[in-house]
Write an enzyme that holds these catalytic residues in place. Structure first.
Site, short mmCIF file in Angstrom:
data_model
loop_
_atom_site.label_atom_id
_atom_site.label_comp_id
_atom_site.label_asym_id
_atom_site.label_seq_id
_atom_site.Cartn_x
_atom_site.Cartn_y
_atom_site.Cartn_z
N TYR A 62 48.68 38.07 39.51
CA TYR A 62 47.42 38.82 39.56
C TYR A 62 46.69 38.47 40.86
O TYR A 62 47.06 37.55 41.58
CB TYR A 62 46.56 38.52 38.34
CG TYR A 62 45.81 37.20 38.37
CD1 TYR A 62 44.51 37.12 38.88
CD2 TYR A 62 46.39 36.03 37.89
CE1 TYR A 62 43.82 35.91 38.92
CE2 TYR A 62 45.71 34.82 37.91
CZ TYR A 62 44.42 34.77 38.43
OH TYR A 62 43.74 33.58 38.46
N CYS A 63 45.64 39.24 41.14
CA CYS A 63 44.83 38.99 42.34
C CYS A 63 43.43 39.48 42.03
O CYS A 63 42.90 39.20 40.96
CB CYS A 63 45.44 39.65 43.56
SG CYS A 63 45.78 41.43 43.35
N GLY A 64 42.82 40.24 42.94
CA GLY A 64 41.51 40.79 42.66
C GLY A 64 41.59 42.12 41.93
O GLY A 64 40.84 42.38 40.99
N TRP A 104 41.59 39.88 38.42
CA TRP A 104 40.32 39.21 38.24
C TRP A 104 39.17 40.19 38.02
O TRP A 104 38.22 39.91 37.28
CB TRP A 104 40.03 38.31 39.44
CG TRP A 104 38.74 37.56 39.32
CD1 TRP A 104 37.62 37.71 40.09
CD2 TRP A 104 38.42 36.53 38.37
NE1 TRP A 104 36.63 36.84 39.68
CE2 TRP A 104 37.10 36.10 38.62
CE3 TRP A 104 39.14 35.93 37.33
CZ2 TRP A 104 36.48 35.11 37.87
CZ3 TRP A 104 38.51 34.95 36.58
CH2 TRP A 104 37.20 34.55 36.85
#
Length: 271
Positions: free
Chosen positions: A227-229, A255
């Site tokens: 995952y990331c932003g 996120w």
């Protein structure tokens, strides 16, 4: 259309600018530029590029519960790709003018939607401009990768059941050290550490050593989730580990979706 590029699979989905130039000379490849937004494209693109945009073609409108860039439906992707002449049996190369994350999101979405012969231009537009030398031999035909998304509820229901990797920058992962800034148990592994100083994918041996250091090659049966932003850098992360034998699901909400509920468990980096 005759196949000149091997399908993505156990081999890396990246292609060099030199190999793309050779493919273009044969006339049997579609090239897709991926813009990060709806702004104007750079003046000089790869010849014949189809222009697309990350929020328009590879995402649905943002939603607090789904994140900034939720995945589109496969049906919607297949509809617009058919309209621009992209087909499941054709070779496709995607690229962007930045760090490759937007192109990787396009690779992930297109492959997931049923177009198995998608490659990412290594180094993006800058790599194309700096190309030189001969094309290297490409690996033979392989099975396309099995790409799978995962939803917030599935992760929240059993956090310890997953191996979570955060592809944001180290600063984003750490936050201010006081406010929650990442998912509990997540390991920081910025997408950028898989690249060299020119934004090109690190050689296999270096990435293998990095994966080993991160525990990605350990004997652990828990599913890997990146995952990331908003599910963009994480797509590059997934592309970068394809040929290492690491199978990872994309948490597209990332996120931006996870943090939308203040009651959802999140942690701050140690001071």
């Amino acid at each position: 259309m005759s196949a000149i590029l091997p399908a993505s699979g156990t081999h890396s989905p990246f292609i060099s600018a030199e190999n793309l130039a050779a493919a273009l000379a044969s006339g049997n490849v579609a090239v897709v530029y991926v813009a990060p937004d709806a702004g104007p494209a750079p003046a000089e693109l790869v010849p014949g590029s189809i222009e697309t945009a990350l929020p328009t073609h590879y995402a649905e409108p943002g939603d607090p519960g789904l994140g900034r860039l939720p995945l589109p439906t496969p049906e919607a992707v297949r509809r617009w790709t058919a309209e621009v002449g992209l087909s499941a049996d054709g070779d496709i190369v995607v690229y962007d003018a930045a760090n490759g994350s937007a192109a990787a999101r396009a690779w992930w979405v297109l492959t997931w939607a049923g177009l198995p012969r998608v490659r990412i231009l290594d180094g993006g537009l800058a790599g194309w401009a700096a190309r030189g030398g001969d094309a290297a031999p490409l690996p033979g035909q392989v099975i396309p990768p099995e790409l799978s998304p995962i939803e917030t509820d599935a992760i929240a229901a059993d956090l310890p059941a997953y191996r979570l990797f955060d592809a944001r920058t180290a600063a984003a992962y750490a936050g201010d050290g006081k406010q929650p800034s990442h998912l509990p148990g997540a390991v920081s592994s910025p997408a950028g550490i898989w690249q060299d100083a020119n934004g090109r994918l690190l050689p296999f041996a270096q990435r293998q050593a990095l994966a080993r250091k991160l525990g990605l090659l350990d004997d652990d049966e828990r599913p890997v989730v990146a995952y990331c932003g908003s599910g963009v850098a994480a797509a590059y992360w997934i592309a970068a580990v394809q040929d290492l034998g690491v199978k990872a699901s994309l948490y597209a909400g990332s996120w931006s979706a996870w943090s939308s509920d203040p009651a959802r468990l999140a942690v701050a980096a140690p001071a």
